[in-house]
Design an enzyme around this catalytic site. Structure first.
Site, PDB file in Angstrom:
ATOM      1  N   HIS A 127      -9.614   1.204   5.040  1.00  0.00           N
ATOM      2  CA  HIS A 127      -8.337   1.416   5.724  1.00  0.00           C
ATOM      3  C   HIS A 127      -8.542   2.384   6.883  1.00  0.00           C
ATOM      4  O   HIS A 127      -9.338   3.324   6.784  1.00  0.00           O
ATOM      5  CB  HIS A 127      -7.298   1.971   4.739  1.00  0.00           C
ATOM      6  CG  HIS A 127      -5.915   1.956   5.310  1.00  0.00           C
ATOM      7  ND1 HIS A 127      -5.482   2.903   6.212  1.00  0.00           N
ATOM      8  CD2 HIS A 127      -4.886   1.098   5.133  1.00  0.00           C
ATOM      9  CE1 HIS A 127      -4.236   2.616   6.561  1.00  0.00           C
ATOM     10  NE2 HIS A 127      -3.851   1.529   5.920  1.00  0.00           N
ATOM     11  N   ASN A 142       0.866  -1.182   0.000  1.00  0.00           N
ATOM     12  CA  ASN A 142       0.000   0.000   0.000  1.00  0.00           C
ATOM     13  C   ASN A 142       0.904   1.234   0.000  1.00  0.00           C
ATOM     14  O   ASN A 142       1.485   1.581   1.022  1.00  0.00           O
ATOM     15  CB  ASN A 142      -0.887  -0.038   1.256  1.00  0.00           C
ATOM     16  CG  ASN A 142      -1.716   1.220   1.422  1.00  0.00           C
ATOM     17  OD1 ASN A 142      -1.790   2.060   0.518  1.00  0.00           O
ATOM     18  ND2 ASN A 142      -2.347   1.356   2.584  1.00  0.00           N
ATOM     19  N   GLU A 183      -5.521  -4.853  10.768  1.00  0.00           N
ATOM     20  CA  GLU A 183      -4.510  -3.813  10.965  1.00  0.00           C
ATOM     21  C   GLU A 183      -4.846  -3.026  12.229  1.00  0.00           C
ATOM     22  O   GLU A 183      -5.677  -2.103  12.178  1.00  0.00           O
ATOM     23  CB  GLU A 183      -4.502  -2.845   9.778  1.00  0.00           C
ATOM     24  CG  GLU A 183      -4.123  -3.459   8.462  1.00  0.00           C
ATOM     25  CD  GLU A 183      -3.506  -2.427   7.524  1.00  0.00           C
ATOM     26  OE1 GLU A 183      -2.393  -2.672   7.042  1.00  0.00           O
ATOM     27  OE2 GLU A 183      -4.116  -1.366   7.303  1.00  0.00           O
ATOM     28  N   SER A 219       3.222  -1.974  10.400  1.00  0.00           N
ATOM     29  CA  SER A 219       4.660  -2.013  10.694  1.00  0.00           C
ATOM     30  C   SER A 219       5.317  -3.343  10.317  1.00  0.00           C
ATOM     31  O   SER A 219       6.205  -3.827  11.027  1.00  0.00           O
ATOM     32  CB  SER A 219       4.919  -1.668  12.165  1.00  0.00           C
ATOM     33  OG  SER A 219       4.473  -0.351  12.446  1.00  0.00           O
ATOM     34  N   GLU A 247      -6.888   4.769   7.897  1.00  0.00           N
ATOM     35  CA  GLU A 247      -6.644   6.184   7.571  1.00  0.00           C
ATOM     36  C   GLU A 247      -7.847   6.799   6.863  1.00  0.00           C
ATOM     37  O   GLU A 247      -8.047   8.021   6.924  1.00  0.00           O
ATOM     38  CB  GLU A 247      -5.364   6.296   6.727  1.00  0.00           C
ATOM     39  CG  GLU A 247      -4.131   6.054   7.597  1.00  0.00           C
ATOM     40  CD  GLU A 247      -2.910   5.554   6.858  1.00  0.00           C
ATOM     41  OE1 GLU A 247      -2.902   5.562   5.617  1.00  0.00           O
ATOM     42  OE2 GLU A 247      -1.955   5.125   7.545  1.00  0.00           O
ATOM     43  N   LYS A 300       0.119   4.246  -0.313  1.00  0.00           N
ATOM     44  CA  LYS A 300      -0.539   5.437   0.265  1.00  0.00           C
ATOM     45  C   LYS A 300      -0.318   6.644  -0.650  1.00  0.00           C
ATOM     46  O   LYS A 300      -0.235   6.487  -1.862  1.00  0.00           O
ATOM     47  CB  LYS A 300      -0.062   5.663   1.699  1.00  0.00           C
ATOM     48  CG  LYS A 300      -0.207   4.399   2.555  1.00  0.00           C
ATOM     49  CD  LYS A 300      -0.048   4.622   4.018  1.00  0.00           C
ATOM     50  CE  LYS A 300      -0.205   3.279   4.760  1.00  0.00           C
ATOM     51  NZ  LYS A 300      -0.165   3.425   6.204  1.00  0.00           N
ATOM     52  N   GLY A 330       2.195   2.285  10.816  1.00  0.00           N
ATOM     53  CA  GLY A 330       3.184   3.357  10.710  1.00  0.00           C
ATOM     54  C   GLY A 330       3.894   3.696  12.011  1.00  0.00           C
ATOM     55  O   GLY A 330       4.603   4.695  12.087  1.00  0.00           O
TER      56      GLY A 330
HETATM   57  P1  PGA Z   1       2.714   0.407   7.631  1.00  0.00           P
HETATM   58  O1  PGA Z   1       1.250   0.592   6.988  1.00  0.00           O
HETATM   59  O2  PGA Z   1       3.262  -0.882   7.086  1.00  0.00           O
HETATM   60  O3  PGA Z   1       3.494   1.605   7.195  1.00  0.00           O
HETATM   61  O4  PGA Z   1       2.512   0.330   9.105  1.00  0.00           O
HETATM   62  C1  PGA Z   1       0.394  -0.491   6.803  1.00  0.00           C
HETATM   63  C2  PGA Z   1      -0.900  -0.023   6.221  1.00  0.00           C
HETATM   64  O5  PGA Z   1      -1.364   1.051   6.571  1.00  0.00           O
HETATM   65  O6  PGA Z   1      -1.510  -0.723   5.384  1.00  0.00           O
END
Ligand code: PGA
Length: 252
Positions: free
Chosen positions: A99, A12, A169, A214, A101, A14, A175
């Site tokens: 997601h 992803n 997640e 992460s 976010e 982003k 993140g």
């Molecule tokens: P990250 O993000 O690996 O940077 O923690 C995962 C995600 O949001 O899908």
């Protein structure tokens, strides 16, 4: 469907990458995919404006293309939005919905996520539906209650092993560099597997469940050997070809 689902590695990206950087990253992944047969399914989800150029680079490779979101309607007066049909037309195989976010940053509720997932299915796309608890939920002992609610309300109406993937997640792990223990992940994935089997019967065994939050080359080997983890959704580490490929290579 195979009894043991094929592992899925989804990157992803982003809101990262210029056109040139996106094509360079896709190029580097394509070179790796051509070098040796893939033991798992690999997918990249670039920003929408890069889908066409990344698709052109990946066309002759087994790496699939996914989008990061879609609208629930096929067309209309929705300024700034993109329909699932448009994503299918540009060559996407998958779309991520729900997601954290988007749930947090765009106020998406479970019902919105379900509507998007159903729209994606109507357009012939597979969905990766994200769910996961916040840090506060976990501190209050609400993890299973929260993921159960999200499971019940945000998954598409019709679930098939070939068109629906769940990504667990934890919001606090995305993140942050923090990852739940393997035992904690196993509890959530086992719980979700039971819900799938309750809902679908034995076909629920074949629906893939990803862990996300992460994931790095250093922890993916262990994560991928947790019961009911059938792949990973990778954010930050998917922006560096060598890192993402190291993760892909830890496929069991
Ligand atoms: P990250 O993000 O690996 O940077 O923690 C995962 C995600 O949001 O899908």
């Amino acid at each position: 469907m195979p009894t043991s689902p094929r592992f899925l590695f989804a990157g992803n990206w982003k809101m990262n990458g210029s056109g040139a950087a996106g094509v360079a990253l896709a190029d580097a992944l394509a070179a790796r995919a051509r070098a040796a047969p893939l033991r798992a399914e690999v997918l990249v989800c670039p920003p929408a404006v890069l889908l066409g150029s990344v698709k052109a680079v990946l066309d002759e490779t087994p790496i699939g293309l996914g989008a990061q979101d879609c609208h629930a309607e096929p067309k209309g007066a929705h300024t700034g939005d993109i329909s699932a049909e448009m994503l299918a037309e540009v060559g996407c195989r998958y779309v991520i919905v729900g997601h954290s976010e988007r749930r947090a940053g765009h106020g998406e509720r479970d019902a919105d996520v379900r509507a998007k997932a159903d729209a994606a299915h109507r357009a012939g796309l597979a969905v990766i539906v994200c769910l996961g608890e916040s840090a506060g939920d976990r501190e209050r002992g609400q993890t299973l209650a929260v993921v159960t609610r999200q499971f019940d309300r945000s998954l598409p109406i019709r679930i098939g092993a070939d068109d629906t993937v769940i990504a667990y997640e934890p919001v606090w792990a995305v993140g942050s560099g923090r990852v739940p223990s393997s035992a904690e992940i196993e509890v959530v994935h086992g719980h979700l597997r039971n819900r799938l089997v309750e809902r679908m019967g034995s076909a629920g065994e074949d629906v893939r469940m990803l862990y996300g939050g992460s994931v790095t080359p250093a922890n993916s080997h262990e994560l991928l050997r947790i019961g009911n983890v059938n792949g990973v959704l990778v954010g930050g580490a998917s922006l560096v070809a060598a890192d993402f490929w190291s993760i892909v290579e830890t496929a069991p």
